[in-house]
Design an enzyme around this catalytic site. Structure first.
Site, PDB file in Angstrom:
ATOM      1  N   THR A 383     -35.467  72.728-132.909  1.00 47.47           N
ATOM      2  CA  THR A 383     -36.439  73.090-131.896  1.00 47.47           C
ATOM      3  C   THR A 383     -36.842  74.441-132.423  1.00 47.47           C
ATOM      4  O   THR A 383     -36.264  74.915-133.397  1.00 47.47           O
ATOM      5  CB  THR A 383     -35.700  73.165-130.520  1.00 47.47           C
ATOM      6  N   ASP A 425     -33.690  62.739-124.722  1.00 49.92           N
ATOM      7  CA  ASP A 425     -33.266  63.725-123.725  1.00 49.92           C
ATOM      8  C   ASP A 425     -33.161  63.127-122.322  1.00 49.92           C
ATOM      9  O   ASP A 425     -32.676  63.778-121.402  1.00 49.92           O
ATOM     10  CB  ASP A 425     -34.209  64.935-123.708  1.00 49.92           C
ATOM     11  N   SER A 454     -34.656  69.046-120.248  1.00 49.47           N
ATOM     12  CA  SER A 454     -34.551  69.857-121.464  1.00 49.47           C
ATOM     13  C   SER A 454     -33.570  71.001-121.260  1.00 49.47           C
ATOM     14  O   SER A 454     -33.289  71.401-120.131  1.00 49.47           O
ATOM     15  CB  SER A 454     -35.929  70.439-121.791  1.00 49.47           C
TER      16      SER A 454
HETATM   17  N1  GLY Z   1     -34.921  68.422-127.154  1.00 44.67           N
HETATM   18  C1  GLY Z   1     -34.023  69.434-126.808  1.00 44.67           C
HETATM   19  C2  GLY Z   1     -34.299  70.010-125.469  1.00 44.67           C
HETATM   20  O1  GLY Z   1     -35.410  69.941-124.993  1.00 44.67           O
HETATM   21  O2  GLY Z   1     -33.386  70.524-124.868  1.00 44.67           O
END
Ligand code: GLY
Length: 573
Positions: A383, A425, A454
């Protein structure tokens, strides 16, 4: 005379060699700054080219939001494992006048998605179906998010000016860093499984540092967005290519999904810790609520007296994290679909009661807080986060993601961008862990058009009403605890921001019931004592990658990138 000439020639040759080496260095390796002190403005991002683009926009008179948008598009080109136009994210802003905003451009489940879509006929989760390939993709939100941010908060006109630097990098190419070369090489098999062999990242012999990466299809997509705005992505040629990619590979995103996508302005989570005020992201992020809970719990204890990474401080922080992540699993999801009890979760009485069974010398067993236990470990995650402060004093904290490295590994054929695998997620089945070992329940079950929960935690702190810190990180489930620890390192343990960011970290997420920690996070004695309390310790290579900016008491701005990502780069003026 002859000697003088010879000396001159040798001197000239040495000089030429010196500059040739320097030039060579400059063209292959980027100058990286991890810790800078500046007077007026700063940008920290995961790539030196993206950071520089943000700085250029600020110098042209853009504000922090403009710079952030330009950085976001640049990262989609130079940092393809997480920078994106095929993913989503969250942006938290604080204006120079102290107004807050929180923008949700998280991906959504497609209209054709359904609760059990990742289960087989026996009701078991089909391995990797939510993590790899076309069925793992959520409807992307990044482009709509950037346009919404610009429409409401941007200064630079037209919007296309903010995409242009990214467009040129895609069209003309740029030299890839060592870390990107390694990552691109690592994922060759996955790229081959889900793409045509002509896909731009596929290279049989692997990638090398300094190689030129030209992304012609991506440049055409960026050009369409420059010319047509949202319609350049969610309609017309780009949408056609995306839907064709889905239709030819059993994917379920339709043109209706794309046309219906809308980012949303949310009410940020605002909470206090002593003299500090936290402004962070609300659901569908768990970050703001979890961070606020952790800080409120810390307020109940004299943690500064315990000392940095002392057994007492670690035990307390871990036990708070255990309880907060248990709450996350049960109560958090997209508030548009599920009644998230935000006020109850943040009530002082509730958080006092939550720590009632906290024992100073005994680990609580996670099963006693809520049921189930699992074997899973967050080994790899991507990320990316950007922190920006502009010369006017506006601040932006933005985290964006494709979920895992290179997302679903699917590139839209002809459009040159990767699609996310954000559907992982969601809670595919109650109590079943996702990639990060996180479990969920009804609150985060799959529903059409719902946003998946998230852990991204873009956050801004004030101290005594003034801008104090802009902070955030990539790192899946470990983002929340990394932001928490970085802040505590500064606010409770009086650390300099650079030391606070680089310090080894630890993490507990309720399940699996273990303290994950980085090398040298604990002294031998602390590790032994924690084990004697009943904690299990599990060493990890790294836990999240912080990018932070702090306004110091003398008005200077310190900006810090994390040594955990060699390409993190801070710049300013
Ligand atoms: N895809 C990782 C998050 O949004 O926490």
């Amino acid at each position: 005379m002859k000697n003088t000439k010879l000396t001159f020639l040798i001197f000239y040759a040495v000089l030429l060699t010196f500059f040739a080496c320097k030039e060579n260095q400059r063209t292959v390796l980027y100058d990286i700054d991890k810790n800078i002190m500046v007077d007026s403005a700063a940008v920290v991002s995961a790539h030196p080219l993206a950071t520089q683009i943000g700085i250029d926009i600020l110098k042209q008179g853009g504000n922090a939001v403009d710079a952030t948008i330009a950085v976001q598009f640049a990262l989609a080109v130079v940092y393809p494992r997480a920078g994106n136009i095929g993913g989503g994210g969250f942006m938290v802003t604080r204006s120079k006048d102290g107004n807050y905003a929180a923008l949700d451009y998280r991906e959504k489940a497609p209209l054709a998605a359904y609760r059990d879509m990742y289960l087989d006929s026996l009701g078991n989760v089909v391995k990797d179906l939510s993590r790899l390939g076309h069925l793992s993709v959520g409807v992307p939100g990044t482009v709509a998010g950037m346009i919404a941010a610009h429409d409401s908060l941007g200064l630079i006109q037209p919007f296309s000016k903010l995409i242009e630097p990214a467009y040129l990098l895609a069209k003309n190419g740029f030299k890839i860093t060592k870390r990107e070369a390694e990552r691109l090489t690592d994922y060759q098999d996955d790229f081959l499984e889900f793409n045509d062999s002509a896909m731009v990242f596929i290279k049989k012999e692997g990638w090398k540092e300094g190689e030129l990466l030209v992304q012609t299809d991506l440049s055409s997509t960026l050009k369409r967005i420059m010319e047509k705005g949202e319609a350049g992505f969610y309609k017309g040629e780009t949408a056609r290519l995306l839907v064709e990619e889905m239709n030819s590979n059993n994917g379920i995103i339709s043109s209706e999904d794309l046309e219906k996508y809308e980012p949303l302005w949310r009410k940020p989570i605002v909470s206090n810790y002593k003299k500090y005020r936290m402004i962070s992201m609300s659901p569908p992020s768990s970050g703001g609520i979890a961070l606020a809970q952790l800080l409120k719990i810390m307020e109940q204890y004299p943690i500064s007296n315990y000392g940095f990474h002392s057994t007492k401080a670690v035990h307390l922080m871990v036990e708070a994290e255990r309880r907060v992540y248990a709450d996350r699993a049960e109560h958090l999801g997209d508030a548009d679909f599920y009644n998230v009890p935000i006020d109850s979760m943040l009530a002082d009485d509730y958080l006092l009661e939550r720590m009632q069974d906290f024992d100073l010398q005994q680990a609580t067993v996670s099963d006693s807080i809520l049921a189930s236990s699992f074997e899973t470990t967050p080994e790899s995650f991507e990320t990316t986060h950007t922190s920006v402060v502009d010369p006017m004093g506006n601040a932006v904290s933005v985290t964006t993601t494709l979920n895992l490295n290179y997302g679903s590994k699917v590139m839209v054929d002809g459009a040159g961008f990767l699609l996310n695998d954000e559907m992982d997620d969601f809670s595919a089945k109650p109590g079943e862990p996702n990639f990060f070992g996180l479990v969920g329940a009804e609150a985060n079950a799959i529903q059409p058009e719902k946003r998946m929960l998230s852990s991204m935690t873009p956050t801004i702190f004030e101290k005594d009403g003034q801008l104090f810190m802009v902070v955030g990180a990539p790192g899946g489930s470990t983002i929340i605890t990394a932001v928490f620890q970085t802040f505590m390192n500064v606010a409770a343990f009086n650390m300099d921001l650079n030391n606070a960011v680089q310090a080894p970290r630890f993490h507990h997420q309720w399940l699996p019931d273990q303290i994950m920690y980085e090398d040298s996070a604990f002294s031998d004695e602390t590790a032994k004592t924690l084990q004697s309390y009943g904690h299990q310790l599990s060493k990890k290579e790294y836990l999240a990658i912080i990018k932070a900016i702090q306004i110091l008491p003398n008005g200077k701005i310190q900006a810090v990138g994390d040594h955990r990502n060699p390409d993190d780069h801070a710049a300013g003026f």
